[in-house]
Design a protein around this motif. Structure first.
Motif, mmCIF file in Angstrom:
data_model
loop_
_atom_site.group_PDB
_atom_site.id
_atom_site.type_symbol
_atom_site.label_atom_id
_atom_site.label_comp_id
_atom_site.label_asym_id
_atom_site.label_seq_id
_atom_site.Cartn_x
_atom_site.Cartn_y
_atom_site.Cartn_z
ATOM 1 N N ARG A 233 0.827 -1.211 0.000
ATOM 2 C CA ARG A 233 0.000 0.000 0.000
ATOM 3 C C ARG A 233 0.858 1.256 0.000
ATOM 4 N NH1 ARG A 233 -3.004 3.205 3.811
ATOM 5 N NH2 ARG A 233 -4.978 3.891 2.894
ATOM 6 N N VAL A 234 1.911 1.292 0.806
ATOM 7 C CA VAL A 234 2.732 2.501 0.846
ATOM 8 C C VAL A 234 3.523 2.652 -0.445
ATOM 9 C CG1 VAL A 234 4.766 1.475 1.958
ATOM 10 C CG2 VAL A 234 4.246 3.887 2.312
ATOM 11 N N ILE A 235 3.947 1.528 -1.068
ATOM 12 C CA ILE A 235 4.622 1.607 -2.369
ATOM 13 C C ILE A 235 3.681 2.206 -3.414
ATOM 14 C CG2 ILE A 235 5.509 0.213 -4.281
ATOM 15 C CD1 ILE A 235 6.710 -1.684 -2.203
ATOM 16 N N THR A 236 2.451 1.716 -3.444
ATOM 17 C CA THR A 236 1.475 2.203 -4.422
ATOM 18 C C THR A 236 1.149 3.672 -4.191
ATOM 19 O OG1 THR A 236 0.527 -0.026 -4.571
ATOM 20 C CG2 THR A 236 -0.796 1.792 -5.409
ATOM 21 N N LYS A 237 1.017 4.074 -2.929
ATOM 22 C CA LYS A 237 0.692 5.467 -2.634
ATOM 23 C C LYS A 237 1.827 6.400 -3.043
ATOM 24 C CE LYS A 237 -1.319 6.489 1.303
ATOM 25 N NZ LYS A 237 -2.564 7.133 0.842
ATOM 26 N N ILE A 238 3.063 5.979 -2.838
ATOM 27 C CA ILE A 238 4.194 6.814 -3.262
ATOM 28 C C ILE A 238 4.186 6.974 -4.783
ATOM 29 C CG2 ILE A 238 6.709 6.881 -3.466
ATOM 30 C CD1 ILE A 238 6.867 5.627 -0.691
ATOM 31 N N ALA A 239 4.008 5.846 -5.494
ATOM 32 C CA ALA A 239 4.026 5.894 -6.957
ATOM 33 C C ALA A 239 2.856 6.696 -7.516
ATOM 34 C CB ALA A 239 4.018 4.481 -7.528
ATOM 35 N N ALA A 240 1.721 6.638 -6.839
ATOM 36 C CA ALA A 240 0.525 7.310 -7.353
ATOM 37 C C ALA A 240 0.474 8.789 -6.990
ATOM 38 C CB ALA A 240 -0.721 6.609 -6.811
ATOM 39 N N GLU A 241 1.098 9.176 -5.859
ATOM 40 C CA GLU A 241 0.876 10.522 -5.343
ATOM 41 C C GLU A 241 2.114 11.406 -5.291
ATOM 42 O OE1 GLU A 241 -0.865 10.125 -1.484
ATOM 43 O OE2 GLU A 241 -2.289 8.575 -2.126
ATOM 44 N N LYS A 242 3.325 10.830 -5.317
ATOM 45 C CA LYS A 242 4.495 11.625 -4.949
ATOM 46 C C LYS A 242 5.494 11.850 -6.082
ATOM 47 C CE LYS A 242 2.747 11.887 -0.919
ATOM 48 N NZ LYS A 242 1.972 13.108 -0.617
ATOM 49 N N ARG A 243 5.099 11.726 -7.298
ATOM 50 C CA ARG A 243 6.053 11.928 -8.391
ATOM 51 C C ARG A 243 6.416 13.398 -8.571
ATOM 52 N NH1 ARG A 243 3.635 9.605 -13.569
ATOM 53 N NH2 ARG A 243 2.942 8.016 -12.120
ATOM 54 N N PHE A 244 5.604 14.311 -8.068
ATOM 55 C CA PHE A 244 5.839 15.736 -8.304
ATOM 56 C C PHE A 244 6.668 16.386 -7.205
ATOM 57 C CE2 PHE A 244 2.103 15.394 -5.703
ATOM 58 C CZ PHE A 244 2.155 16.476 -4.838
ATOM 59 N N LYS B 239 1.631 -1.527 -11.777
ATOM 60 C CA LYS B 239 2.534 -1.536 -12.926
ATOM 61 C C LYS B 239 2.278 -0.369 -13.865
ATOM 62 C CE LYS B 239 3.606 -5.368 -14.990
ATOM 63 N NZ LYS B 239 3.524 -6.681 -15.658
ATOM 64 N N THR B 240 1.020 0.076 -13.960
ATOM 65 C CA THR B 240 0.725 1.199 -14.848
ATOM 66 C C THR B 240 1.364 2.490 -14.353
ATOM 67 O OG1 THR B 240 -1.365 1.567 -13.669
ATOM 68 C CG2 THR B 240 -1.448 0.229 -15.673
ATOM 69 N N LEU B 241 1.784 2.530 -13.092
ATOM 70 C CA LEU B 241 2.428 3.718 -12.535
ATOM 71 C C LEU B 241 3.926 3.723 -12.769
ATOM 72 C CD1 LEU B 241 0.556 3.784 -9.094
ATOM 73 C CD2 LEU B 241 0.006 5.120 -11.130
ATOM 74 N N LEU B 242 4.453 2.664 -13.391
ATOM 75 C CA LEU B 242 5.893 2.506 -13.574
ATOM 76 C C LEU B 242 6.245 2.741 -15.039
ATOM 77 C CD1 LEU B 242 6.272 -0.754 -11.428
ATOM 78 C CD2 LEU B 242 6.412 1.635 -10.662
ATOM 79 N N GLY B 243 6.746 3.919 -15.362
ATOM 80 C CA GLY B 243 6.984 4.281 -16.764
ATOM 81 C C GLY B 243 8.306 3.810 -17.318
ATOM 82 N N GLN B 244 9.313 3.626 -16.465
ATOM 83 C CA GLN B 244 10.626 3.168 -16.922
ATOM 84 C C GLN B 244 10.684 1.645 -16.774
ATOM 85 O OE1 GLN B 244 12.185 5.576 -18.212
ATOM 86 N NE2 GLN B 244 12.023 7.439 -16.993
#
Length: 576
Positions: free
Chosen positions: A364-375, A398-403
């Motif tokens: 959950r914390v991995i997903t929240k970081i990827a979904a919310e903290k890229r900026f 996986k859809t949040l992982l562009g590289q």
């Protein structure tokens, strides 16, 4: 005309009639040849390498090309119809060797035209020179021409260079491109660009030996996935990325299984305070929860500055990026399934339930970081041998992982489909590289945001060399790499430990079966563990509140509530 043909032969036909003069003109059509080629190279005797043929009226039709070709090529062995112009009633025959004729025929088939619409001749130095038809289109035909070069007239490594404006092409012999056994990492160049990390050299196109570098562009996307089987080169690639980012000033967080953490022991001293999440699931959750909390703090700074992205801040106000490496994702995130009917009061079952709860929190914390903290300047790479939903990487993550990077010379189709967004766009590792011994070490495919997919070979440096380079630069080190007990109690309270220092340590195998609900009903199994966790979280919250309130919030009987100043009970509640 019928009478004339009976008397003179079928090759005669009526040309015109002059009614005033009462004259009819008949013309006899014969195949007259004209030598147009020069002498053979090295010879002095004129040899007809090419000549023209006048066509009869019957053959001077667009639909008669194949018949004319068959007739003339049978009449003149070794010569092939190379130009057919029914409007001018003429054809051209040219002498071709068998290999050149085969090349011409293969190119014509690939382009979907008649053989005489393609010109072919031997190329000095090997290969062939081609004249292409007007219907040639690079986007439609280049792959087909490459197939002719590598599979029909040549071998792997041969390539085609075409000029669409001049309608010409060359089929050029060449050895297939490959890599050296090792590509050394440029240690002096570490950290040169904090927002672009080189990871390896790209396999050059056929006929070229210059290697271009492939890099992760963090501005294009801040999160990625590095896949590959054991020994494929994932750790080496990740270590190079870590060294580059740390050298450039990025903070570091490492999350891994305890049994695998030795791969990153060299950089443990370079992690941010509390950034070593490799001593168990609690430390893993806490290390990333601290990053998420820092992301929240940074988001408030951006809001106060009136900007929406950390790149919009002035250079002197911009945060240093935080790079999070989460290795062995499958082992960290995949929970253990309990068989139907198992006794949930068993100590072993309680242990599995608690571990699954922690794995859920980590995912959950991995997903929240990827979904919310890229900026806000947080970057994250997940690494796994398997990258499907069963390995803890659901499509929503996986859809949040562009590289995307897949290490290994011979991945299966399933592995490619799971690793890449569009696997068909990523070139495969050629056989000469995949089966090239040391050449194949560290080879993989990369589908990076904003770049064309490539085959590459990662840079190599030992962990000792990376450590020595960072140390020589005076890169700051941490005084406490592991999360503190207080941080773990705050961000990941679990049933393994009671947060009340005056009480006994909580043991799920002992205490969970004796847990009661608010109405006095005794709880067992997962319900007991959940209730115990809620109790521990409430205790931690109350203790933090008491601590934050400062002086005057504790009495002789222990911590007091900052609101009503009543003593905090053992269950974390108070009078208010």
């Amino acid at each position: 005309m019928s009478k004339v043909r009976q008397a003179k032969g079928p090759e005669w036909s009526l040309a015109n009639i002059d009614t005033d003069a009462h004259v009819a003109v008949f013309r006899r059509h014969v195949a007259e040849t004209t030598v147009t080629a020069a002498a053979k190279a090295g010879g002095s005797v004129k040899t007809p390498e090419s000549f023209q043929v006048s066509l009869s009226a019957a053959d001077a039709k667009p639909t008669m090309g194949e018949k004319v070709a068959a007739t003339l090529q049978d009449t003149y062995p070794g010569f092939y119809l190379t130009d057919f112009d029914p409007h001018l009633a003429r054809a051209t025959l040219t002498k071709l060797d068998d290999d050149t004729a085969r090349c011409r025929g293969a190119v014509a088939t690939a382009l979907g035209v008649k053989p005489w619409d393609v010109q072919a001749a031997p190329r000095p130095g090997g290969g062939y020179l081609l004249g292409l038809p007007k219907s040639y289109m690079p986007s439609k035909h280049d792959e087909k021409l490459d197939e002719v070069a590598t599979s029909v007239v040549g071998q792997f490594g041969w390539y085609v260079v075409a000029d669409a404006n001049k309608l010409t092409a060359q089929v050029i012999p060449s050895d297939p491109p490959t890599f050296p056994p090792t590509i050394r990492l440029n240690l002096a160049g570490l950290g040169a660009d904090l927002h672009r990390t080189p990871i390896g050299d790209i396999l050059p196109p056929p006929g070229q030996k210059k290697y271009d570098t492939v890099s992760i562009d963090w501005r294009a996307h801040a999160f990625g996935l590095v896949s590959g089987t054991a020994g494929a080169g994932k750790t080496n690639t990740l270590n190079s990325i870590i060294a580059d980012q740390v050298a450039g000033g990025a903070a570091l967080v490492i999350v891994d299984e305890p049994s695998k953490a030795i791969d990153y022991s060299w950089c443990k001293k370079y992690v941010r305070d509390g950034g070593w999440g490799c001593d168990g699931l609690r430390s893993a959750v806490t290390a990333l929860a601290l990053v998420y909390e820092e992301g929240n703090r940074r988001a408030k700074v951006l809001e106060q500055a009136g900007v929406t992205n950390w790149f919009d801040l002035p250079d002197h106000q911009r945060f240093p990026p935080i790079l999070c490496i989460v290795d062995e994702v499958a082992g960290l995130l995949v929970g253990e399934k309990l068989p139907p009917g198992v006794d949930r009061k068993m100590p072993e079952v309680q242990e599995v339930i608690e571990e699954n709860r922690l794995k859920f929190k980590l995912q959950r914390v991995i997903t929240k970081i990827a979904a919310e903290k890229r900026f806000v300047g947080i970057r994250m790479l997940l690494s796994s041998q398997v990258s499907n939903q069963n390995s803890g990487l659901p499509p929503s993550l996986k859809t949040l992982l562009g590289q995307r990077v897949l290490m290994g010379p011979n991945p299966s189709k399933t592995q490619r489909d799971q690793a890449f967004s569009v696997a068909d766009r990523v070139p495969t590792v050629p056989d000469n590289v995949a089966n090239g011994g040391m050449v194949s070490k560290g080879v993989g495919g990369a589908e990076l945001e904003g770049q064309a997919p490539v085959v590459f070979k990662s840079f190599f440096a030992t962990s000792g060399q990376l450590d020595a380079e960072l140390a020589s630069r005076g890169v700051p080190t941490t005084s406490r790499p592991e999360p503190t007990q207080a941080e773990m109690d705050e961000y990941c309270p679990v049933s393994e430990e009671d947060l009340d220092d005056e009480g006994p340590a909580f043991d799920p195998r002992r205490d969970a079966p004796e847990t009661f609900s608010d109405d006095g009903e005794q709880l067992f199994g997962a319900a007991a563990a959940a209730a115990a966790s809620r109790r521990l979280e409430a205790q931690a919250k109350a203790q933090r509140a008491a601590k934050d309130a400062g002086a005057g919030t504790s009495g002789a009987d222990g911590p007091r509530c900052p609101s009503c100043r009543a003593p905090i009970r053992s269950d974390g509640t108070c009078e208010c």
